[in-house]
Design an enzyme around this catalytic site. Structure first.
Site, PDB file in Angstrom:
ATOM      1  N   VAL A   5     -11.428-153.317  25.012  1.00 55.83           N
ATOM      2  CA  VAL A   5     -11.050-154.741  25.085  1.00 55.83           C
ATOM      3  C   VAL A   5     -10.152-155.058  26.288  1.00 55.83           C
ATOM      4  CG1 VAL A   5     -11.343-155.227  22.619  1.00 55.83           C
ATOM      5  CG2 VAL A   5      -9.098-154.457  23.455  1.00 55.83           C
ATOM      6  N   ASN A  22      -9.252-157.701  16.229  1.00 53.01           N
ATOM      7  CA  ASN A  22      -8.629-156.749  15.298  1.00 53.01           C
ATOM      8  C   ASN A  22      -8.168-155.461  15.980  1.00 53.01           C
ATOM      9  OD1 ASN A  22      -8.371-155.234  12.571  1.00 53.01           O
ATOM     10  ND2 ASN A  22      -9.934-154.085  13.683  1.00 53.01           N
ATOM     11  N   SER A  59       1.044-158.762  12.789  1.00 50.44           N
ATOM     12  CA  SER A  59       1.648-157.792  11.873  1.00 50.44           C
ATOM     13  C   SER A  59       2.953-158.395  11.372  1.00 50.44           C
ATOM     14  CB  SER A  59       1.947-156.481  12.605  1.00 50.44           C
ATOM     15  OG  SER A  59       2.827-155.683  11.827  1.00 50.44           O
ATOM     16  N   TYR A  70       5.017-152.479  20.289  1.00 55.49           N
ATOM     17  CA  TYR A  70       4.086-153.051  19.300  1.00 55.49           C
ATOM     18  C   TYR A  70       4.594-154.415  18.796  1.00 55.49           C
ATOM     19  CZ  TYR A  70       1.141-152.874  15.022  1.00 55.49           C
ATOM     20  OH  TYR A  70       0.241-153.132  14.009  1.00 55.49           O
ATOM     21  N   ALA A  81       6.585-156.453  20.410  1.00 54.66           N
ATOM     22  CA  ALA A  81       6.434-157.430  21.504  1.00 54.66           C
ATOM     23  C   ALA A  81       5.008-157.975  21.520  1.00 54.66           C
ATOM     24  CB  ALA A  81       6.772-156.779  22.843  1.00 54.66           C
ATOM     25  N   LYS A 110       2.775-158.011  18.999  1.00 52.26           N
ATOM     26  CA  LYS A 110       2.423-158.789  17.806  1.00 52.26           C
ATOM     27  C   LYS A 110       3.165-160.134  17.766  1.00 52.26           C
ATOM     28  CE  LYS A 110      -0.538-155.803  16.132  1.00 52.26           C
ATOM     29  NZ  LYS A 110      -1.966-156.052  16.273  1.00 52.26           N
TER      30      LYS A 110
END
Ligand code: NAI
Length: 246
Positions: free
Chosen positions: A63, A89, A141, A154, A156, A158
């Site tokens: 991605v 996702n 999350s 992570y 940052a 989300k």
């Protein structure tokens, strides 16, 4: 069937929440294209998913690779004639506390979890704008809402997804494109199985329902948000976390 004849792309669809979402969407009558990194894993997943419906295809793409992302969108449209739903996702973790985090760990997590969502959404939204309809759903999350020890990269990403969701909802509403996020709590997938048992038990105890989530719990919420039942829902971040963030 909630999603009859709708075409959905699900990134990271080979495993965990993405795979459970592919099953749910197929059962709800959707055409599904899963996107993931490894061709063999995709073929394996697609073969298993055919048990639920023949309307399943797979496409290998990272991605973070703009060209492959664009080709994946074209592929879905060639296969099924439209693109109605994008589920962003795919996501990774590479945990370290601030004082020990390597630059590479920071870059990799931001690249996949944030830039990947931007690239997929931009490419999909250009098509959805032409057809004047679409649904974009992002994997956030609960840690994007309240932070987490050892996960600043992570978190940052989300938190950024929550902000992008609200911004894109504003920008794309005029084209009849809805944009929402789901903030899962702890869900039993490979991502969580790698964590120490102590942490997993602690999260279970913190949940108001004293449970770890199942991938299907998140898949069901995606199906609702993707469907016409949620036609008036946009720009929201829905926590699906067993009450971890009451
Ligand atoms: P997982 O690790 O089981 O599966 C992730 C999938 O994404 C894998 O198939 C992987 O190959 C794919 N992927 C990774 N990097 C990719 C890339 N660059 N391009 C294409 N595909 C890529 O993950 P899980 O647990 O199912 O999580 C799914 C999403 O939900 C993630 O965004 C995650 O951050 C989020 N989430 C998960 C929680 C959990 O407790 N499992 C909690 C909160 C959020």
């Amino acid at each position: 069937m909630k999603l009859l004849n709708k075409t959905a792309i699900i990134t990271g669809g080979c495993k965990g929440i993405g795979y459970a979402t592919a099953i749910k969407f197929l059962k709800e009558g959707a055409n599904v294209v899963i996107i993931d990194l490894d061709q063999e894993e995709i073929e394996h997943a697609v073969t298993n998913l055919r048990e639920y419906s023949e309307r399943i295809e797979g496409f290998a793409a990272d991605v973070t690779d703009k060209k492959r992302v664009e080709t994946s969108i074209q592929f879905a449209i060639e296969q099924f004639g439209s693109l109605d739903i994008l589920i962003n996702n795919a996501g990774i973790v590479q945990d370290a506390q601030l004082l020990k985090m390597e630059e590479d760990q920071w870059d990799k997590v931001i690249d996949v979890n944030l830039k990947g969502v931007f690239l997929m959404t931009q490419s999909a939204a250009l098509r959805m704008k032409e057809q004047k309809s679409g649904v974009i759903l992002n994997a956030s999350s609960v840690v994007g809402l309240y932070g987490n020890f050892g996960q600043s990269n992570y978190v940052a990403a989300k938190s950024g997804i929550n902000g992008m969701t609200k911004t894109w909802a504003r920008e794309l509403g005029r084209y009849n494109i809805r944009v929402n996020s789901i903030a899962p709590g702890f869900v039993l997938t490979d991502m969580v199985k790698k964590m120490p048992e102590k942490v997993v038990n602690m999260m279970k105890e913190k949940s108001l329902l004293n449970e770890i989530g199942k991938p299907e719990d998140i898949a069901n919420a995606y199906a609702f948000l993707a469907s016409e039942e949620a036609r008036f829902v946009t720009g929201t971040v829905l926590s699906v976390d067993g009450g971890l963030t009451p």
